[in-house]
Design a protein around this motif. Structure first.
Motif, PDB file in Angstrom:
ATOM      1  N   LYS A   1      -2.394   5.760 -13.136  1.00 21.08           N
ATOM      2  CA  LYS A   1      -1.713   7.173 -12.862  1.00 21.08           C
ATOM      3  C   LYS A   1      -1.689   7.256 -11.354  1.00 21.08           C
ATOM      4  CE  LYS A   1      -3.378   9.085 -16.946  1.00 21.08           C
ATOM      5  NZ  LYS A   1      -4.034  10.432 -17.629  1.00 21.08           N
ATOM      6  N   GLU A   2      -0.929   8.039 -10.922  1.00 23.09           N
ATOM      7  CA  GLU A   2      -0.624   8.510  -9.274  1.00 23.09           C
ATOM      8  C   GLU A   2      -1.905   8.791  -8.793  1.00 23.09           C
ATOM      9  OE1 GLU A   2       2.600  11.189  -7.229  1.00 23.09           O
ATOM     10  OE2 GLU A   2       3.338   9.860  -8.625  1.00 23.09           O
ATOM     11  N   ALA A   3      -2.113   8.229  -7.468  1.00 28.34           N
ATOM     12  CA  ALA A   3      -3.324   8.205  -6.675  1.00 28.34           C
ATOM     13  C   ALA A   3      -3.303   9.642  -6.228  1.00 28.34           C
ATOM     14  CB  ALA A   3      -3.206   7.125  -5.381  1.00 28.34           C
ATOM     15  N   PRO A   4      -4.437  10.312  -6.054  1.00 26.51           N
ATOM     16  CA  PRO A   4      -4.562  11.780  -5.537  1.00 26.51           C
ATOM     17  C   PRO A   4      -4.216  11.755  -4.001  1.00 26.51           C
ATOM     18  CG  PRO A   4      -6.723  10.771  -5.847  1.00 26.51           C
ATOM     19  CD  PRO A   4      -5.846   9.796  -6.441  1.00 26.51           C
ATOM     20  N   ILE A   5      -3.542  12.912  -3.688  1.00 25.96           N
ATOM     21  CA  ILE A   5      -3.173  13.290  -2.196  1.00 25.96           C
ATOM     22  C   ILE A   5      -3.884  14.487  -2.072  1.00 25.96           C
ATOM     23  CG2 ILE A   5      -1.664  13.791  -0.547  1.00 25.96           C
ATOM     24  CD1 ILE A   5       0.349  11.770  -1.842  1.00 25.96           C
TER      25      ILE A   5
ATOM     26  N   SER B   1     -10.050   4.070  -0.520  1.00 29.66           N
ATOM     27  CA  SER B   1      -9.448   4.346  -1.828  1.00 29.66           C
ATOM     28  C   SER B   1      -8.285   2.876  -1.760  1.00 29.66           C
ATOM     29  CB  SER B   1      -8.699   5.608  -2.223  1.00 29.66           C
ATOM     30  OG  SER B   1      -7.604   5.662  -1.298  1.00 29.66           O
ATOM     31  N   TRP B   2      -7.488   2.901  -0.648  1.00 27.81           N
ATOM     32  CA  TRP B   2      -6.654   1.665  -0.776  1.00 27.81           C
ATOM     33  C   TRP B   2      -7.373   0.543  -0.860  1.00 27.81           C
ATOM     34  CZ3 TRP B   2      -5.041   3.973   4.544  1.00 27.81           C
ATOM     35  CH2 TRP B   2      -4.220   5.175   4.591  1.00 27.81           C
ATOM     36  N   TRP B   3      -8.497   0.335  -0.291  1.00 30.99           N
ATOM     37  CA  TRP B   3      -9.354  -1.092  -0.532  1.00 30.99           C
ATOM     38  C   TRP B   3      -9.510  -1.123  -1.916  1.00 30.99           C
ATOM     39  CZ3 TRP B   3      -9.924  -5.424   1.648  1.00 30.99           C
ATOM     40  CH2 TRP B   3     -11.099  -6.061   1.283  1.00 30.99           C
ATOM     41  N   GLN B   4     -10.144  -0.143  -2.439  1.00 33.40           N
ATOM     42  CA  GLN B   4     -10.444  -0.403  -3.972  1.00 33.40           C
ATOM     43  C   GLN B   4      -9.334  -0.520  -4.910  1.00 33.40           C
ATOM     44  OE1 GLN B   4     -13.594  -0.380  -4.539  1.00 33.40           O
ATOM     45  NE2 GLN B   4     -14.384   0.121  -2.433  1.00 33.40           N
ATOM     46  N   TYR B   5      -8.389   0.266  -4.651  1.00 28.03           N
ATOM     47  CA  TYR B   5      -6.968   0.027  -5.307  1.00 28.03           C
ATOM     48  C   TYR B   5      -6.705  -1.469  -5.259  1.00 28.03           C
ATOM     49  CZ  TYR B   5      -6.502   5.273  -5.359  1.00 28.03           C
ATOM     50  OH  TYR B   5      -6.928   6.492  -5.468  1.00 28.03           O
ATOM     51  N   ALA B   6      -6.545  -1.979  -4.030  1.00 28.34           N
ATOM     52  CA  ALA B   6      -6.098  -3.490  -3.800  1.00 28.34           C
ATOM     53  C   ALA B   6      -6.982  -4.222  -4.533  1.00 28.34           C
ATOM     54  CB  ALA B   6      -6.059  -3.769  -2.255  1.00 28.34           C
ATOM     55  N   LYS B   7      -8.274  -4.020  -4.504  1.00 31.31           N
ATOM     56  CA  LYS B   7      -9.366  -5.026  -5.185  1.00 31.31           C
ATOM     57  C   LYS B   7      -9.038  -4.991  -6.528  1.00 31.31           C
ATOM     58  CE  LYS B   7     -13.830  -3.762  -4.936  1.00 31.31           C
ATOM     59  NZ  LYS B   7     -14.954  -3.535  -4.502  1.00 31.31           N
ATOM     60  N   GLN B   8      -8.930  -3.829  -7.384  1.00 31.05           N
ATOM     61  CA  GLN B   8      -8.354  -3.673  -8.667  1.00 31.05           C
ATOM     62  C   GLN B   8      -7.289  -4.445  -9.028  1.00 31.05           C
ATOM     63  OE1 GLN B   8     -10.426  -2.350 -11.041  1.00 31.05           O
ATOM     64  NE2 GLN B   8     -12.088  -1.342  -9.714  1.00 31.05           N
ATOM     65  N   ALA B   9      -6.140  -4.292  -8.511  1.00 34.19           N
ATOM     66  CA  ALA B   9      -4.920  -4.908  -8.457  1.00 34.19           C
ATOM     67  C   ALA B   9      -4.988  -6.201  -8.438  1.00 34.19           C
ATOM     68  CB  ALA B   9      -3.773  -4.491  -7.741  1.00 34.19           C
ATOM     69  N   LEU B  10      -5.745  -6.979  -7.484  1.00 39.25           N
ATOM     70  CA  LEU B  10      -5.836  -8.368  -7.322  1.00 39.25           C
ATOM     71  C   LEU B  10      -6.744  -8.841  -8.423  1.00 39.25           C
ATOM     72  CD1 LEU B  10      -5.614 -10.772  -5.265  1.00 39.25           C
ATOM     73  CD2 LEU B  10      -7.643  -9.933  -4.230  1.00 39.25           C
TER      74      LEU B  10
ATOM     75  N   VAL C   1       0.788  -1.259  -0.030  1.00 38.24           N
ATOM     76  CA  VAL C   1      -0.213  -0.065   0.175  1.00 38.24           C
ATOM     77  C   VAL C   1       0.882   1.227  -0.001  1.00 38.24           C
ATOM     78  CG1 VAL C   1      -1.876   1.172   1.254  1.00 38.24           C
ATOM     79  CG2 VAL C   1      -1.887  -1.269   1.269  1.00 38.24           C
ATOM     80  N   GLY C   2       1.013   1.882  -1.261  1.00 40.42           N
ATOM     81  CA  GLY C   2       2.098   3.061  -1.212  1.00 40.42           C
ATOM     82  C   GLY C   2       1.035   4.297  -1.328  1.00 40.42           C
ATOM     83  N   SER C   3       1.677   5.418  -1.383  1.00 37.89           N
ATOM     84  CA  SER C   3       0.895   6.748  -1.458  1.00 37.89           C
ATOM     85  C   SER C   3       0.377   6.953  -3.086  1.00 37.89           C
ATOM     86  CB  SER C   3       1.536   7.858  -0.897  1.00 37.89           C
ATOM     87  OG  SER C   3       2.768   8.055  -1.190  1.00 37.89           O
ATOM     88  N   SER C   4       1.191   6.347  -3.877  1.00 38.90           N
ATOM     89  CA  SER C   4       0.781   6.568  -5.249  1.00 38.90           C
ATOM     90  C   SER C   4       0.068   5.627  -5.765  1.00 38.90           C
ATOM     91  CB  SER C   4       2.249   6.709  -6.075  1.00 38.90           C
ATOM     92  OG  SER C   4       2.944   5.608  -5.908  1.00 38.90           O
ATOM     93  N   SER C   5       0.004   4.253  -5.310  1.00 40.87           N
ATOM     94  CA  SER C   5      -0.695   3.046  -5.677  1.00 40.87           C
ATOM     95  C   SER C   5      -0.668   2.074  -4.773  1.00 40.87           C
ATOM     96  CB  SER C   5       0.021   2.707  -7.237  1.00 40.87           C
ATOM     97  OG  SER C   5       1.353   2.084  -6.976  1.00 40.87           O
ATOM     98  N   VAL C   6      -1.302   0.913  -5.172  1.00 38.31           N
ATOM     99  CA  VAL C   6      -1.491  -0.243  -4.357  1.00 38.31           C
ATOM    100  C   VAL C   6      -1.101  -1.240  -5.237  1.00 38.31           C
ATOM    101  CG1 VAL C   6      -2.788  -1.937  -2.961  1.00 38.31           C
ATOM    102  CG2 VAL C   6      -3.192   0.473  -2.748  1.00 38.31           C
ATOM    103  N   LYS C   7       0.278  -2.023  -4.972  1.00 36.04           N
ATOM    104  CA  LYS C   7       0.534  -3.086  -6.004  1.00 36.04           C
ATOM    105  C   LYS C   7       0.202  -4.385  -5.355  1.00 36.04           C
ATOM    106  CE  LYS C   7       4.492  -4.794  -8.365  1.00 36.04           C
ATOM    107  NZ  LYS C   7       5.930  -4.605  -8.574  1.00 36.04           N
ATOM    108  N   ALA C   8      -0.090  -5.464  -6.170  1.00 32.07           N
ATOM    109  CA  ALA C   8      -0.423  -6.717  -5.633  1.00 32.07           C
ATOM    110  C   ALA C   8       0.437  -7.782  -6.309  1.00 32.07           C
ATOM    111  CB  ALA C   8      -1.735  -7.012  -5.826  1.00 32.07           C
ATOM    112  N   SER C   9       0.818  -8.833  -5.919  1.00 35.09           N
ATOM    113  CA  SER C   9       1.894  -9.905  -6.335  1.00 35.09           C
ATOM    114  C   SER C   9       1.367 -11.077  -5.860  1.00 35.09           C
ATOM    115  CB  SER C   9       3.255  -9.527  -6.078  1.00 35.09           C
ATOM    116  OG  SER C   9       3.940  -8.456  -6.733  1.00 35.09           O
ATOM    117  N   LEU C  10       1.386 -11.969  -6.950  1.00 32.22           N
ATOM    118  CA  LEU C  10       1.366 -13.641  -6.695  1.00 32.22           C
ATOM    119  C   LEU C  10       2.494 -14.065  -6.935  1.00 32.22           C
ATOM    120  CD1 LEU C  10      -2.051 -14.045  -8.372  1.00 32.22           C
ATOM    121  CD2 LEU C  10      -1.707 -14.376  -5.751  1.00 32.22           C
ATOM    122  N   VAL C  11       3.139 -14.865  -5.837  1.00 35.18           N
ATOM    123  CA  VAL C  11       4.428 -15.445  -6.001  1.00 35.18           C
ATOM    124  C   VAL C  11       4.170 -17.059  -5.555  1.00 35.18           C
ATOM    125  CG1 VAL C  11       6.666 -15.722  -4.388  1.00 35.18           C
ATOM    126  CG2 VAL C  11       5.671 -13.656  -4.948  1.00 35.18           C
ATOM    127  N   SER C  12       4.776 -17.877  -6.290  1.00 30.17           N
ATOM    128  CA  SER C  12       4.734 -19.372  -6.054  1.00 30.17           C
ATOM    129  C   SER C  12       5.421 -19.617  -5.071  1.00 30.17           C
ATOM    130  CB  SER C  12       5.544 -19.965  -7.541  1.00 30.17           C
ATOM    131  OG  SER C  12       5.812 -21.217  -6.968  1.00 30.17           O
TER     132      SER C  12
END
Length: 495
Positions: A37-41, A55-64, A11-22
């Protein structure tokens, strides 16, 4: 057949990144971030910085959604979840666990006067010996600001938490935090090994606001039926790791033991080292927190050095001095100039007040420039050397605290792509540098694997790290590097 995957969120201030690792190979099988594009502050006033926790939750959901589709995975494939997050933010929730106001994030400076007043009135010895830091602009001071300026909001608070705690709350429905997180917010008393009651009393804060403490590695909660339905995950999937972005970056580079150091060189530069004994800088030029594996009987502190004006100087040179030259060509131009740049020195501190300089704002400056002798290549090399010298200047503070730095671990990004920068930093610091390909969401996923017991320890979890470069100090040219560094420090001392 199950794919046996580990899920990491960052969870960053510009975006939320999600990764799947084996879980079996340790390799990332899919990653994505949102928004693209960079998340609004929101900055309602100068020096303020807020984001909506939802917004972090919504970003996480989209990335997931993106990575699950890319990997062809289902919720049944995910064995555990780990979370990394932007440090020092404040989220306030009510009894229904709903946010009462926007989150006050890490780069918001409104609480600075509160922390400074607390430091002066409680005394530096009290604060540094118990908190290992000044209360500063950290989460506790931000909460004190809410208490004084938004009393109606304050009266409705049920729990306070950091951004990563909020994402865990949305996943599990349970409010919890970690000792590492509490220490980031200045809520942890290292001398008493409990919540910092003296600072809570000073600010008049209710200790019931502190969430239940869960282990950094281990079952912290489980995905609720409601969250599972919304995300496409399996109800009951364990959340088994949580760490702030800088400790998590250290984990991602397998930096867990005393003397090991993780470094980044983006817009700002960060050196994060692990200390095996309780200590602090009496001038508070670096911050000290509980590292991810800190425990009673095992002191593991993360000493955080942040320099605002590092990679941004190299970027400024690119955009304003040589706009038609790309970064690899800038590096090649710099290598045409000898070590020490024929007497040119650059101070890289042009991005605001520097904590490492005791919050002085000295600005960026060029010294020793001769119009008849020096070229653009001299400026490029002197800038890179100045950035490396600023790292070494901070590393010396960490060494004074008792840290014996043997190896610096870094991700293959920004300044650490430059061989010249790596050589300069390694030679002056005396430490080898190992550069890896990794990122925070991957690290969070592997942290989840450690927390659920798939990996015995960090060595096993990160055995698959790809080593991009190994750099040893250049002993043949050490005297030349040291002469340039000594000259640089002498200039800085006069400023």
């Amino acid at each position: 057949m199950s794919k046996r995957l580990l899920l990491g969120f960052d969870v960053g201030s510009s975006s939320v990144k999600a990764s799947l690792v084996s879980a079996d190979s340790g390799q990332c099988v899919a990653s994505a971030f949102f928004p693209e594009k960079e998340a609004p502050i929101k900055a309602v006033k100068a020096g303020w910085a807020e984001q909506e926790p939802d917004s972090w939750w919504q970003y996480a959901k989209q990335a997931l959604q993106k990575i699950m589709a890319e990997a062809g995975a289902t919720g049944d494939d995910v064995l555990a979840i780990g979370i990394s997050y932007q440090m020092h933010g404040l989220v306030c929730v009510d009894k229904d666990l709903k946010p009462l106001r926007p989150a006050i994030i890490w780069c918001d400076s409104r609480a600075v006067p509160y922390g400074e007043k607390a430091f002066n009135e409680l005394g530096s010895e009290m604060c540094l010996s118990h908190l290992l830091n000044s209360p500063g602009n950290f989460t506790a001071s931000k909460l004190a600001w809410v208490k004084e300026n938004e009393p109606d909001t304050y009266s409705k608070i049920y729990k306070v938490m950091l951004p990563g705690d909020y994402l865990a709350l949305r996943l599990s429905g349970v409010a919890s935090t970690t000792v590492s997180g509490l220490s980031e917010g200045m809520f942890w008393d290292f001398k008493e090994n409990r919540v910092a009651q003296f600072l809570m009393d000073y600010y008049g804060l209710d200790t019931s606001f502190i969430c239940d403490i869960v282990p950094t590695f281990g079952v912290q909660g489980e995905v609720s039926a409601e969250a599972a339905a919304e995300l496409g995950l399996k109800a009951g999937t364990p959340i088994t790791y949580r760490g702030g972005d800088q400790p998590n970056n250290a984990l991602s580079l397998n930096v867990m033991n005393p003397g090991e150091v993780a470094a980044t060189g983006g817009t700002s530069g960060v050196v994060y080292g692990v200390l095996g004994e309780t200590n602090y800088d009496p001038k508070s030029r670096v911050n000290t927190f509980a590292h991810l594996n800190h425990a009673e009987g095992q002191t593991r502190l993360g000493v955080l050095l942040c320099i605002n004006g590092t990679g941004i100087l190299n970027s400024w040179m690119h955009h304003n001095v040589v706009p038609n030259v790309d970064y690899p060509d800038m590096d090649r131009m710099a290598t045409q100039v000898p070590i020490g740049c024929d007497g040119v020195s650059v101070m890289p501190f042009g991005n605001g007040a520097e904590r490492v300089l005791q919050n002085k704002e000295v600005g960026c400056s060029i010294h020793g420039l001769n119009f008849n002798r020096h070229t653009v290549s001299h400026l490029i090399r002197a800038s890179q050397e100045g950035i490396a010298f600023s790292f070494c200047y901070g590393i010396e503070i960490m060494q004074q605290m008792g840290m014996n730095i043997q190896t610096i671990h870094a991700g293959r990004a920004n300044m650490f792509k430059s061989a010249l920068f790596r050589d300069t930093l390694s030679t002056i610091s005396g430490a080898a540098i190992d550069v890896y390909k990794t990122d925070g969401a991957d690290g969070a996923a592997k942290g989840a694997g450690m927390g659920v017991g798939i990996y015995r320890d960090s060595n096993e979890a990160f055995a698959s790290l790809d080593l991009f470069a190994h750099v040893e100090p250049d002993t043949a040219h050490r005297d030349e590097y040291l002469a340039a560094y000594i000259r640089w420090k002498e200039i800085l001392s006069k400023m």
